[in-house]
Design an enzyme around this catalytic site. Structure first.
Site, mmCIF file in Angstrom:
data_model
loop_
_atom_site.group_PDB
_atom_site.id
_atom_site.type_symbol
_atom_site.label_atom_id
_atom_site.label_comp_id
_atom_site.label_asym_id
_atom_site.label_seq_id
_atom_site.Cartn_x
_atom_site.Cartn_y
_atom_site.Cartn_z
ATOM 1 N N ASP A 138 0.839 -1.200 0.000
ATOM 2 C CA ASP A 138 0.000 0.000 0.000
ATOM 3 C C ASP A 138 0.875 1.251 0.000
ATOM 4 O OD1 ASP A 138 -2.349 1.380 -0.117
ATOM 5 O OD2 ASP A 138 -2.717 1.344 2.048
ATOM 6 N N HIS A 145 -3.566 14.213 1.188
ATOM 7 C CA HIS A 145 -3.782 13.282 2.305
ATOM 8 C C HIS A 145 -2.605 13.349 3.280
ATOM 9 C CE1 HIS A 145 -4.787 9.634 4.529
ATOM 10 N NE2 HIS A 145 -3.615 9.131 4.225
ATOM 11 N N GLU A 210 -10.451 4.342 4.052
ATOM 12 C CA GLU A 210 -9.544 5.083 3.176
ATOM 13 C C GLU A 210 -9.966 4.844 1.745
ATOM 14 O OE1 GLU A 210 -5.434 4.183 4.134
ATOM 15 O OE2 GLU A 210 -5.399 5.756 5.660
ATOM 16 N N GLU A 212 -9.254 4.536 -1.776
ATOM 17 C CA GLU A 212 -8.057 4.299 -2.570
ATOM 18 C C GLU A 212 -8.434 3.633 -3.878
ATOM 19 O OE1 GLU A 212 -4.677 2.448 -0.774
ATOM 20 O OE2 GLU A 212 -5.157 3.161 1.251
ATOM 21 N N ASP A 244 -9.035 0.806 2.380
ATOM 22 C CA ASP A 244 -8.052 0.367 3.376
ATOM 23 C C ASP A 244 -8.579 0.794 4.755
ATOM 24 O OD1 ASP A 244 -5.729 -0.437 4.664
ATOM 25 O OD2 ASP A 244 -4.645 1.401 4.176
ATOM 26 N N ARG A 248 -7.460 4.133 13.563
ATOM 27 C CA ARG A 248 -6.501 5.239 13.737
ATOM 28 C C ARG A 248 -5.866 5.254 15.119
ATOM 29 N NH1 ARG A 248 -5.436 6.209 8.654
ATOM 30 N NH2 ARG A 248 -7.231 6.950 7.470
ATOM 31 N N GLN A 251 -3.368 2.500 15.141
ATOM 32 C CA GLN A 251 -2.318 2.809 14.165
ATOM 33 C C GLN A 251 -1.336 3.850 14.694
ATOM 34 O OE1 GLN A 251 -3.882 4.558 10.537
ATOM 35 N NE2 GLN A 251 -1.852 5.208 9.892
ATOM 36 N N LYS A 264 -4.071 -1.685 10.353
ATOM 37 C CA LYS A 264 -4.403 -1.773 8.923
ATOM 38 C C LYS A 264 -4.663 -3.201 8.459
ATOM 39 C CE LYS A 264 -3.280 2.522 7.521
ATOM 40 N NZ LYS A 264 -4.135 3.369 6.687
ATOM 41 N N THR A 268 -9.245 -5.242 4.315
ATOM 42 C CA THR A 268 -9.060 -4.340 3.171
ATOM 43 C C THR A 268 -10.038 -4.804 2.103
ATOM 44 O OG1 THR A 268 -6.699 -4.127 3.701
ATOM 45 C CG2 THR A 268 -7.389 -3.442 1.501
ATOM 46 N N GLU A 384 -9.592 12.961 8.081
ATOM 47 C CA GLU A 384 -9.341 14.250 7.436
ATOM 48 C C GLU A 384 -10.600 15.100 7.401
ATOM 49 O OE1 GLU A 384 -7.118 13.856 3.610
ATOM 50 O OE2 GLU A 384 -7.121 11.748 4.141
HETATM 51 CA CA CA Z 1 -3.818 3.155 2.998
#
Ligand code: CA
Length: 439
Positions: A138, A145, A210, A212, A244, A248, A251, A264, A268, A384
């Protein structure tokens, strides 16, 4: 390279392929793996056309394609698409052209009859993972971001010094990649609250998605072999949507100094249809950097890549809460952007991945990293959108709001390409629901 398979005027004898807003017109022809819903059938390769799946196993058995496409079709009919991705671009192109001709409105009646017998309604198909994911990497290639998240983690110095010099990535966990529609339980783990001396163990309190894209690697390379940037286009089979999911709190506590781990690796999600790089060709756009930024080093630079290395894929995130679902509401669009804003191209990502000699295996999955555009509504993660959980994100359809994801929340990613002079093509959707933590 554009050819007759990109002709925006072309139509299919499969009428639903011409429906307004259909993701799968004749010009798309994405590949996936499916079995009849609720059956114990052996999964097999298929191609989406309109609201149907063209069963490649039945098509291969029908022996109606020309020889080169026939061989490719038989390989694509397997239980995964790894072997097909390993065949390489000449075979991919031969099959795409043959399928385009056979599904075209002007195809001979006998061809139409043979292919009609190979159609399965998508509503009756259960989509599987398109490949056996042997390796998953990844990346982290959106400047916006990186800045948005960096401001949460390191307010004084949000951007790491390497970001503008190389496409950053970590090696992810392949076993927990699941197809769209697979739900998962809120993960448990360690987190340390701001100001606390010691971490606490419990369910993730800052669960995130996420937005992606993913891309799939073509033929194997051998250890030590570099893939030059100029060759990456024939080394990438196609793209999907990728979520993904991220814990948080876990993480941010665990990732220093070795990078993401449990934050993570619990799930996924990827969309089931792989849109080929060939189908995406009309949506290539110039890759450019702000003039003040350092130009890429020579091995990450190429005239063709500058000319059209970026891809204009429209992306959106819809959040459907449990309450919205109970009331039959589709949920709220909480973010929308384009993949064209990424700071690095997928070609540069692949060139970087192999520059030290790391070998590739057919069907390897690469995530592009969260896709966030330049304005606040274009952020591809809730951390975000909510600025680290400080500003709630409204869900107008139900009057709720979110700082992070709650149990019962379903996140739906969608992607499509549209521009004058080209057919609109889409990726379908990538969805997953957050189930409560297991006791
Ligand atoms: Ca990611």
């Amino acid at each position: 390279m554009l050819d007759f398979t990109h002709d925006p005027q072309a139509t299919s004898w499969v009428a639903s392929a011409q429906a307004d807003g259909c993701d799968f017109p004749l010009q798309n022809l994405p590949f996936g793996v499916f079995a009849a819903r609720g059956s114990h059938e052996t999964p097999r390769g298929g191609v989406a056309i309109g609201d149907q799946v063209l069963d490649l196993a039945r098509l291969a058995a029908a022996q109606v394609l020309e020889p080169e496409a026939q061989v490719a079709c038989a390989v694509a009919a397997g239980e995964t698409l790894n072997a097909y991705m390993g065949l390489g671009q000449p075979a991919w192109r031969a099959l795409r052209r043959a399928l385009f001709r056979a599904l075209h409105a002007d195809a001979p009646a006998a061809t139409q009859e043979a292919l009609r017998a190979c159609l399965v309604p998508q509503a009756r198909a259960e989509m599987k993972l398109p490949v056996e994911v042997r390796n998953y990497t990844d990346f982290y290639t959106s400047l916006h971001h990186a800045l948005n998240v960096g401001r949460v983690i390191r307010p004084d110095d949000p951007l790491t010094p390497n970001f503008k010099w190389l496409p950053i990535a970590y090696h992810g966990r392949a076993s927990s990649v699941v197809p769209s529609g697979s739900n998962f339980h809120r993960p448990l783990g360690q987190a340390r609250a701001p100001g606390a001396q010691a971490p606490a163990y419990g369910p993730c309190a800052r669960l995130d998605f996420e937005l992606e894209m993913g891309f799939f690697v073509g033929p194997d390379t051998v250890l030590g072999q570099r893939v030059p940037l100029a060759d990456t286009r024939e080394r990438i089979f196609g793209m999907c949507l990728l979520n993904d999911w991220s814990a948080r709190d876990h993480q941010f506590w665990e990732m220093d100094p070795l990078g993401p781990f449990l934050g993570k690796n619990f799930c996924t999600s990827i969309s089931p249809w792989v849109v080929t790089l060939e189908a995406l060709a009309p949506y290539r756009v110039p890759f450019a950097r702000p003039a003040a930024d350092p130009p890429p080093l020579a091995y990450l630079d190429d005239p063709q890549e500058r000319a059209d290395g970026a891809l204009d894929v429209q992306l959106e995130v819809v959040l459907q809460s449990a309450s919205a679902r109970r009331r039959g509401l589709p949920g709220d669009r909480i973010a929308a952007t384009s993949f064209r804003h990424q700071y690095w191209t997928i070609g540069q990502m692949l060139a970087q991945h192999t520059v030290g000699g790391c070998n590739l295996q057919a069907g390897d999955l690469m995530g592009t990293g969260t896709v966030s555009g330049p304005t606040p509504g274009e952020a591809g993660a809730i951390v975000e959108l909510s600025r680290g959980g400080t500003v709630p994100v409204p869900l107008p359809s139900t009057g709720e709001e979110r700082r992070f994801l709650e149990d019962g929340d379903c996140v739906v990613l969608r992607g499509w390409c549209a521009r004058p002079g080209a057919a609109r093509i889409g990726f379908g959707s990538c969805r997953g629901e957050v189930l409560p933590a297991l006791p």
